[in-house]
Design a protein around this motif. Structure first.
Motif, PDB file in Angstrom:
ATOM      1  N   UNK A 106      39.145   7.118  38.773  1.00  0.00           N
ATOM      2  CA  UNK A 106      40.521   7.491  39.284  1.00  0.00           C
ATOM      3  C   UNK A 106      41.322   6.840  40.516  1.00  0.00           C
ATOM      4  N   UNK A 107      42.609   6.819  40.340  1.00  0.00           N
ATOM      5  CA  UNK A 107      43.239   6.328  41.387  1.00  0.00           C
ATOM      6  C   UNK A 107      43.776   7.597  42.475  1.00  0.00           C
ATOM      7  N   UNK A 108      43.602   7.255  43.377  1.00  0.00           N
ATOM      8  CA  UNK A 108      44.098   8.112  44.451  1.00  0.00           C
ATOM      9  C   UNK A 108      45.339   7.334  45.363  1.00  0.00           C
ATOM     10  N   UNK A 109      46.741   8.095  45.020  1.00  0.00           N
ATOM     11  CA  UNK A 109      47.802   7.272  45.717  1.00  0.00           C
ATOM     12  C   UNK A 109      48.203   8.335  46.784  1.00  0.00           C
ATOM     13  N   UNK A 130      41.385  -6.527  61.402  1.00  0.00           N
ATOM     14  CA  UNK A 130      40.663  -5.469  61.768  1.00  0.00           C
ATOM     15  C   UNK A 130      41.236  -3.846  61.457  1.00  0.00           C
ATOM     16  N   UNK A 131      42.482  -3.951  61.172  1.00  0.00           N
ATOM     17  CA  UNK A 131      42.979  -2.515  60.862  1.00  0.00           C
ATOM     18  C   UNK A 131      43.374  -2.296  59.424  1.00  0.00           C
ATOM     19  N   UNK A 132      44.422  -1.459  59.346  1.00  0.00           N
ATOM     20  CA  UNK A 132      44.829  -0.977  58.008  1.00  0.00           C
ATOM     21  C   UNK A 132      44.017   0.365  57.638  1.00  0.00           C
ATOM     22  N   UNK A 133      44.126   0.346  56.094  1.00  0.00           N
ATOM     23  CA  UNK A 133      43.866   1.782  55.322  1.00  0.00           C
ATOM     24  C   UNK A 133      42.421   1.968  54.723  1.00  0.00           C
ATOM     25  N   UNK A 144      38.487   0.211  51.068  1.00  0.00           N
ATOM     26  CA  UNK A 144      39.573  -0.206  51.632  1.00  0.00           C
ATOM     27  C   UNK A 144      40.792  -0.216  50.532  1.00  0.00           C
ATOM     28  N   UNK A 145      42.012   0.103  51.130  1.00  0.00           N
ATOM     29  CA  UNK A 145      43.282   0.419  50.275  1.00  0.00           C
ATOM     30  C   UNK A 145      43.285  -1.042  49.364  1.00  0.00           C
ATOM     31  N   UNK A 146      43.587  -0.835  48.042  1.00  0.00           N
ATOM     32  CA  UNK A 146      43.898  -1.906  47.284  1.00  0.00           C
ATOM     33  C   UNK A 146      42.843  -2.398  46.369  1.00  0.00           C
ATOM     34  N   UNK A 147      41.685  -1.738  46.651  1.00  0.00           N
ATOM     35  CA  UNK A 147      40.450  -2.191  45.869  1.00  0.00           C
ATOM     36  C   UNK A 147      40.379  -2.113  44.414  1.00  0.00           C
ATOM     37  N   UNK A 148      39.410  -2.628  43.783  1.00  0.00           N
ATOM     38  CA  UNK A 148      39.524  -2.523  42.390  1.00  0.00           C
ATOM     39  C   UNK A 148      40.753  -2.902  41.690  1.00  0.00           C
ATOM     40  N   UNK A 172      56.108   4.936  52.765  1.00  0.00           N
ATOM     41  CA  UNK A 172      54.958   3.932  52.326  1.00  0.00           C
ATOM     42  C   UNK A 172      53.795   4.678  51.295  1.00  0.00           C
ATOM     43  N   UNK A 173      53.125   3.744  50.643  1.00  0.00           N
ATOM     44  CA  UNK A 173      52.070   4.291  49.731  1.00  0.00           C
ATOM     45  C   UNK A 173      50.817   3.444  49.823  1.00  0.00           C
ATOM     46  N   UNK A 174      49.717   4.004  49.687  1.00  0.00           N
ATOM     47  CA  UNK A 174      48.329   3.168  49.781  1.00  0.00           C
ATOM     48  C   UNK A 174      47.498   3.847  48.245  1.00  0.00           C
ATOM     49  N   UNK A 175      46.937   2.747  47.640  1.00  0.00           N
ATOM     50  CA  UNK A 175      46.284   3.167  46.317  1.00  0.00           C
ATOM     51  C   UNK A 175      44.810   2.754  46.576  1.00  0.00           C
ATOM     52  N   UNK A 176      43.885   3.862  46.058  1.00  0.00           N
ATOM     53  CA  UNK A 176      42.467   3.667  45.972  1.00  0.00           C
ATOM     54  C   UNK A 176      41.955   3.793  44.727  1.00  0.00           C
ATOM     55  N   UNK A 177      41.064   2.823  44.347  1.00  0.00           N
ATOM     56  CA  UNK A 177      40.302   2.876  43.244  1.00  0.00           C
ATOM     57  C   UNK A 177      39.016   3.614  43.289  1.00  0.00           C
ATOM     58  N   UNK A 178      38.774   4.905  42.788  1.00  0.00           N
ATOM     59  CA  UNK A 178      37.708   5.658  43.161  1.00  0.00           C
ATOM     60  C   UNK A 178      36.891   6.408  42.230  1.00  0.00           C
ATOM     61  N   UNK A 179      35.595   6.722  42.290  1.00  0.00           N
ATOM     62  CA  UNK A 179      35.185   7.529  41.337  1.00  0.00           C
ATOM     63  C   UNK A 179      35.341   9.023  41.544  1.00  0.00           C
ATOM     64  N   UNK A 180      35.261   9.887  40.607  1.00  0.00           N
ATOM     65  CA  UNK A 180      35.623  11.169  40.756  1.00  0.00           C
ATOM     66  C   UNK A 180      34.875  11.786  42.032  1.00  0.00           C
TER      67      UNK A 180
END
Length: 220
Positions: A106-109, A130-133, A144-148, A172-180
């Protein structure tokens, strides 16, 4: 005879004096301190050893209180310069993103509105500092955002790179590569320029005013 009587009288007087001294000690006189020690008592159970009652918050609810999607938060800019107000506004879940396929399923945007509130330009703190999403999963893991394959997903009109001029706003937008399972009812966490962290609750389904735009850009 007189000597015998005198000796008896002296002896009796001595005995009376000794009895009086012993009685005075028992009544609170200069008696020797008691050598009897009090019985030891069992140490009190520390509060930390008390089991937590059932229903306590899980790992995703530990730390600062999580805000709802759409609630703003003022954060300190990168390298402690400026004030950046951040308002996560939408989350979109997708099984593909403009030709990219998530490694985990799953992508979570997450889209967000950013506004510079200070007299100096403000930027997001970078992960290298040491910051970020990050995405906080229901079991307490941070991603972390942008993984996978999330880094392969790009959206027009959503850019958080560089400083934001005073009074200006941007999306802005951040994308995560996640399991369901990781995507279900997670949190997003942002750490700013003074290492303060802010978190927002993520709905289980796609929600927010940018959903249609993001889904349109993610479509093949």
């Amino acid at each position: 005879m007189r000597k015998t009587l005198l000796a008896a009288v002296v002896t009796a007087a001595t005995c009376l004096a000794l009895t009086a001294c012993e009685g005075g000690a028992e009544a609170g006189g200069d008696a020797a301190p008691s050598t009897t020690r009090p019985r030891p008592t069992a140490p009190a159970t520390p509060a930390s050893a008390t089991p937590a009652p059932a229903g306590e918050p899980g790992p995703t609810d530990a730390g600062p209180a999580a805000l709802d999607l759409g609630e703003p938060s003022r954060t300190v800019g990168a390298r402690t310069v400026g004030i950046l107000e951040i308002t996560p506004s939408s989350v979109v879940y997708a099984d593909e993103g403009a030709g990219a396929t998530p490694q985990s399923g799953v992508f979570a945007v997450v889209t967000m509105k950013e506004k510079s509130l200070s007299a100096n330009p403000a930027a997001e703190e970078l992960p290298a500092a040491g910051g970020g999403w990050e995405w906080l999963t229901p079991d307490g893991r941070t991603i972390p955002a942008g993984n996978g394959n999330a880094r392969q997903v790009t959206l027009d009109g959503y850019d958080s790179s560089g400083p934001l001029e005073p009074g200006a706003t941007r999306m802005a937008a951040k994308v995560f590569d996640l399991t369901p399972a990781q995507a279900r009812s997670g949190r997003i966490v942002y750490t700013d320029g003074v290492q303060a962290s802010y978190r927002w609750k993520m709905p289980a389904g796609s929600t927010g005013p940018e959903v249609a735009d993001v889904e349109g850009q993610l479509a093949p």
